[in-house]
Structures are given as C-alpha cells and as structure tokens.
Design an enzyme around this catalytic site. Sequence first.
Site, PDB file in Angstrom:
ATOM      1  N   ARG A  19      34.822  42.699  34.229  1.00 31.92           N
ATOM      2  CA  ARG A  19      35.563  41.827  35.129  1.00 31.92           C
ATOM      3  C   ARG A  19      34.672  40.884  35.960  1.00 31.92           C
ATOM      4  O   ARG A  19      34.658  40.931  37.193  1.00 31.92           O
ATOM      5  CB  ARG A  19      36.478  42.657  36.011  1.00 31.92           C
ATOM      6  CG  ARG A  19      37.364  43.562  35.180  1.00 31.92           C
ATOM      7  CD  ARG A  19      38.403  44.260  35.956  1.00 31.92           C
ATOM      8  NE  ARG A  19      39.555  43.406  36.211  1.00 31.92           N
ATOM      9  CZ  ARG A  19      40.690  43.855  36.733  1.00 31.92           C
ATOM     10  NH1 ARG A  19      40.811  45.110  37.051  1.00 31.92           N
ATOM     11  NH2 ARG A  19      41.691  43.039  36.933  1.00 31.92           N
ATOM     12  N   ASP A  24      48.615  44.874  31.137  1.00 32.44           N
ATOM     13  CA  ASP A  24      48.967  45.900  32.131  1.00 32.44           C
ATOM     14  C   ASP A  24      50.016  46.877  31.609  1.00 32.44           C
ATOM     15  O   ASP A  24      50.224  47.929  32.208  1.00 32.44           O
ATOM     16  CB  ASP A  24      49.490  45.244  33.417  1.00 32.44           C
ATOM     17  CG  ASP A  24      48.373  44.621  34.235  1.00 32.44           C
ATOM     18  OD1 ASP A  24      47.207  44.775  33.850  1.00 32.44           O
ATOM     19  OD2 ASP A  24      48.670  43.978  35.253  1.00 32.44           O
ATOM     20  N   ARG A  41      48.412  52.232  44.468  1.00 35.86           N
ATOM     21  CA  ARG A  41      48.007  50.825  44.634  1.00 35.86           C
ATOM     22  C   ARG A  41      49.078  49.869  44.141  1.00 35.86           C
ATOM     23  O   ARG A  41      49.136  48.720  44.589  1.00 35.86           O
ATOM     24  CB  ARG A  41      46.715  50.542  43.837  1.00 35.86           C
ATOM     25  CG  ARG A  41      45.470  51.153  44.424  1.00 35.86           C
ATOM     26  CD  ARG A  41      44.247  50.677  43.659  1.00 35.86           C
ATOM     27  NE  ARG A  41      44.391  49.271  43.338  1.00 35.86           N
ATOM     28  CZ  ARG A  41      43.973  48.697  42.217  1.00 35.86           C
ATOM     29  NH1 ARG A  41      43.349  49.394  41.313  1.00 35.86           N
ATOM     30  NH2 ARG A  41      44.171  47.413  42.008  1.00 35.86           N
ATOM     31  N   ASN A  54      51.023  41.615  41.910  1.00 34.95           N
ATOM     32  CA  ASN A  54      50.001  40.598  41.678  1.00 34.95           C
ATOM     33  C   ASN A  54      50.328  39.263  42.338  1.00 34.95           C
ATOM     34  O   ASN A  54      49.429  38.478  42.634  1.00 34.95           O
ATOM     35  CB  ASN A  54      49.753  40.423  40.175  1.00 34.95           C
ATOM     36  CG  ASN A  54      48.987  41.609  39.601  1.00 34.95           C
ATOM     37  OD1 ASN A  54      48.433  42.414  40.343  1.00 34.95           O
ATOM     38  ND2 ASN A  54      48.981  41.733  38.275  1.00 34.95           N
TER      39      ASN A  54
HETATM   40  C1  UD1 Z   1      44.844  39.832  36.739  1.00 35.27           C
HETATM   41  C2  UD1 Z   1      45.770  40.920  37.221  1.00 35.27           C
HETATM   42  C3  UD1 Z   1      45.668  42.137  36.331  1.00 35.27           C
HETATM   43  C4  UD1 Z   1      45.889  41.747  34.873  1.00 35.27           C
HETATM   44  C5  UD1 Z   1      45.004  40.584  34.463  1.00 35.27           C
HETATM   45  C6  UD1 Z   1      45.320  40.046  33.082  1.00 35.27           C
HETATM   46  C7  UD1 Z   1      45.875  40.512  39.590  1.00 35.27           C
HETATM   47  C8  UD1 Z   1      45.511  40.970  40.943  1.00 35.27           C
HETATM   48  N1  UD1 Z   1      45.400  41.256  38.579  1.00 35.27           N
HETATM   49  O1  UD1 Z   1      43.513  40.330  36.825  1.00 35.27           O
HETATM   50  O2  UD1 Z   1      46.654  43.066  36.750  1.00 35.27           O
HETATM   51  O3  UD1 Z   1      45.572  42.860  34.070  1.00 35.27           O
HETATM   52  O4  UD1 Z   1      45.159  39.498  35.399  1.00 35.27           O
HETATM   53  O5  UD1 Z   1      46.643  39.654  33.007  1.00 35.27           O
HETATM   54  O6  UD1 Z   1      46.593  39.558  39.418  1.00 35.27           O
HETATM   55  N2  UD1 Z   1      37.109  36.818  33.082  1.00 35.27           N
HETATM   56  C9  UD1 Z   1      35.814  36.357  33.006  1.00 35.27           C
HETATM   57  N3  UD1 Z   1      35.345  35.587  34.042  1.00 35.27           N
HETATM   58  C10 UD1 Z   1      36.095  35.306  35.137  1.00 35.27           C
HETATM   59  C11 UD1 Z   1      37.417  35.788  35.194  1.00 35.27           C
HETATM   60  C12 UD1 Z   1      37.901  36.551  34.160  1.00 35.27           C
HETATM   61  O7  UD1 Z   1      35.100  36.609  32.041  1.00 35.27           O
HETATM   62  O8  UD1 Z   1      35.602  34.606  36.035  1.00 35.27           O
HETATM   63  C13 UD1 Z   1      37.665  37.641  31.965  1.00 35.27           C
HETATM   64  C14 UD1 Z   1      37.970  39.077  32.396  1.00 35.27           C
HETATM   65  O9  UD1 Z   1      36.852  39.911  32.328  1.00 35.27           O
HETATM   66  C15 UD1 Z   1      39.060  39.446  31.418  1.00 35.27           C
HETATM   67  C16 UD1 Z   1      39.802  38.123  31.206  1.00 35.27           C
HETATM   68  O10 UD1 Z   1      38.916  37.096  31.597  1.00 35.27           O
HETATM   69  O11 UD1 Z   1      38.491  39.865  30.209  1.00 35.27           O
HETATM   70  C17 UD1 Z   1      41.097  37.988  31.979  1.00 35.27           C
HETATM   71  O12 UD1 Z   1      40.867  38.271  33.340  1.00 35.27           O
HETATM   72  P1  UD1 Z   1      41.761  37.677  34.510  1.00 35.27           P
HETATM   73  O13 UD1 Z   1      42.952  37.000  33.945  1.00 35.27           O
HETATM   74  O14 UD1 Z   1      40.877  36.927  35.432  1.00 35.27           O
HETATM   75  O15 UD1 Z   1      42.227  39.027  35.225  1.00 35.27           O
HETATM   76  P2  UD1 Z   1      42.285  39.317  36.748  1.00 35.27           P
HETATM   77  O16 UD1 Z   1      42.632  38.095  37.529  1.00 35.27           O
HETATM   78  O17 UD1 Z   1      41.077  40.078  37.156  1.00 35.27           O
END
Ligand code: UD1
Length: 422
Positions: free
Chosen positions: A122, A309, A401, A23
């Site tokens: 997501r 994760d 991946r 990540n």
């Molecule tokens: C990243 C990690 C992933 C990990 C996750 C949580 C990477 C590439 N991936 O994913 O492995 O499982 O953090 O630690 O680093 N959300 C919204 N709106 C947004 C963004 C997020 O509602 O604009 C929500 C998501 O749906 C989720 C939560 O916030 O429920 C956390 O998501 P986020 O921390 O953004 O995860 P990722 O960056 O996608």
Amino acid sequence: MAYYIINGGNRLEGSVTVSGAKNAALAIIPAAILAGESCRLENLPRIEDVNMLEHILLKIGASVESTADGGMRIDPRGISNYHVTFDMVSKMRASYYLLGALLGRYGHAEIALPGGCAIGQRPIDQHIKGLRALGAEVSIEHGIVKAKARELVGADIYLDMASVGATINIMLAAVAARGQTIISNAAKEPHVVDTANFLNMMGAQVKGAGTDIIRVNGGMRLHGCTYAIIPDQIEAGTYMIAAAATRGDVVLNNIIPTHLEAISAKLMESGVTVFEGDDGREFYMRVSCDNRPRAVNIKTLPYPGFPTDLQQPMMAMLAKADGNSYIVENIFESRFNHVSELQRMGANINVNGRTATVEGTKSLAGAPLYASDLRAGAALIVAALSADGRSEVHNVEYIDRGYEYLEEKLRALGADITRVEE
Ligand code: UD1
C-alpha cells in the site's frame, strides 16, 4: 480484547438497514477541514475508524460535536496544529486524507505514515506525485509525510493506477489550488463521487467524478453545509453474501442498487435470487437462497468491477458452494490472510500467487478463528454463520473499524452471535 461467539447454522431472515459508507465518511470528514464554516454530516457510521478521525480532529483543534441523529458537526476554524502523529494514525489507513485537506486549507501538513489493514504494501507514491504536481514540497522523514506549499496551482495529473486514495487526496488539495486540475485515470468508486458531491455542496467545482477524468476548478471559497453520506456498498455486500451463505432471506434497506451490481450479478450467477425493489420511498434489495450456491469465478477490479473488499467474504461463501471457484485478487498482493482460517474450518482452498482455487465442500466446522484485517474478519463472520457448531472470532477490533452494530444487526436477522468483552 473482545471476541464473538457464533453458533452457526441459523438461516438469516428479516431486514437490515445498511449504515453510511465507511470509505466515504473517512474522506468526507477530513474534507470538512476545507470549509470556512461548520459542516454537518448525516448517515454517518459510528465505527472505530470514524471515532479515530474524530479524535484526530479534536487533537488538532477542530470542534466536533455529535448530533442527535448520530451524525457529526465539524467546525474546523480552531485548527492550529498540522501535525498528526503516529499514535493518532497507527490503526487507520485513511488518515492520509488529512494530508490533502490540511495542505489545501493551511498550506502545511505533517502526517505520520498510516497504519490500517495488512493486505499488501500500500504505497502512497501517487498521492505524493499529485500533491507535488500541484506545487507542494513533499518529503518523507522518519515515517512522517511532510507537505508544504505557499500556493497550490492546478495541474494535469495522470495516475499510474486508478487509486481511490490518490484520486480523493488530490481532489481535496485541488479544490484549494488556483486554476484547473485534471486528474486522469481517476478512480470511479462510489465514495470518490460522494466526496466530490460533498465538496460541490460546500461550493467547490468538481466535475466528472465517477468517470476516468475529474476536472476541478480550484480556489473557490468553501462554505458550510449539511450532507448525508451514501450507504455502505461493502457492508451491504457483506450482508448479501451472508444471506446467501446461510441460505437465508434478507431484505436490505438504505442501499443504492447500482453500487451493488457486481455483487448482485455474481450472486445471481451462483443461483441466489436477488430482487431490486422500490417501495416508493426508497430502494431495497431482497436476497434469498434455498439451495447450495453454485461455484463462480471472481476477479477483483476497480469499480464497477467486483470490489476487492468483498473478495474475502465471497470466498467464505464459495467455500461451501457446489463446484470449484477461481478467485483472482488483482488489487492487493496479499489479501488471502483469511485462507488459513477457512482451511481450519475444513475449506479446500489452494492459493497460488494472486489466485485462489476453492473446491466447495458441503460443510464447514466451527473453530476458533483469528481475523488478520477488517474484511478477513467479515469473511470469518460469514463462514462462522454458515458453519456447523461453535466458532469464536477473535481480533474483533479489526471488524469494529468498519461494521456498525454488527452483533445487533446479525442477531435481529436470527444469528446466534454474542460479543464477549474480556
Ligand atoms: C481504498 C479503500 C479500500 C479498498 C481500496 C480498493 C478507503 C479508505 N479504502 O483503499 O477499502 O480496498 O480502495 O478499492 O477508501 N497504489 C499504489 N500507489 C499509490 C496508491 C495506491 O501503488 O499511491 C496501489 C495499491 O497498493 C493498490 C492499488 O493501487 O494495489 C489500489 O489502491 P487504492 O485504490 O489507493 O486503495 P486505498 O485508497 O488504499
């Protein structure tokens, strides 16, 4: 299509070197676009998501070379194309970092909405909110996020949830914005800090990464640098859990113990012995387990809480623990796709909304298994290693991946695992 054949029951024993963090790499490779010169990345995991990003960078005109130590040199100066199409991003989610990086560097980015793991909706509304606050015009047309700005200007941005992706994406654009940006309710994950450290190494001024509030003084000219990516917290955690699940004895090298505290704490609560050592050169961790682990309750939370994760691999271990465990998934709404596979192995698991109740059983039986996403795949590997008899783990392209040299590393620890290329 490849699959793994695993004959379960072998105790994992020996040592394993943890790879660079997936990540962090997925954020730092796009961040290199912001430099005016080439950057060299070390401790880079050679996993499919990284290969895919390399492919995207080449397609948009960057020059990318592999270095002898397995790292990568990225020279972004040839980039002439700001469009990243769906065929380039369909299998990976972190392509969204190209949005902040290309917007910051060139004032223009068009990125197809990302693919990645099927673990929930997501959305990327917080990314878009942040980029708009910095002055970008952002629209979504036919599945493509289009962002444009004549000039980015620093802003105060409050995130509705501590999103890792939004925090990093906003940070990438903010280093190119004029003036100060403050990101409040920022994510604190180790890869947020690693990305900030990389940006600072290039000459950016990012302060507070690892806390709730990140301040970016934007507009600095960013130069090239050499940077070593942190070790992978999730890969390390997966091997720790696999060691416990097989009642093994495994030493992990190339780790940062503080990143593993939540996992160590839960394993110790479960009766597993976790020893943190320092051999004078680097930290290591030894995880050993002689008896059946005890049931423990898990709640996934943003860092420094228990990482989502590792919820899936941990459930695979708890399926054979002594007693009932309750697992609450707070981050993603449908991250229980591995449960039906574990149930086919004989696990007693009941899912109700975001809570899974795991009634530990003494044994799991090997079975044909299908990974539905990356960490579900890791969970099935853990379950198959600790099960009686033969399992086949299919859909390994998900596992590719995120896990470097999985077969080699597990074999070196004594697992009976073979990858079959069909
Ligand atoms: C990243 C990690 C992933 C990990 C996750 C949580 C990477 C590439 N991936 O994913 O492995 O499982 O953090 O630690 O680093 N959300 C919204 N709106 C947004 C963004 C997020 O509602 O604009 C929500 C998501 O749906 C989720 C939560 O916030 O429920 C956390 O998501 P986020 O921390 O953004 O995860 P990722 O960056 O996608």
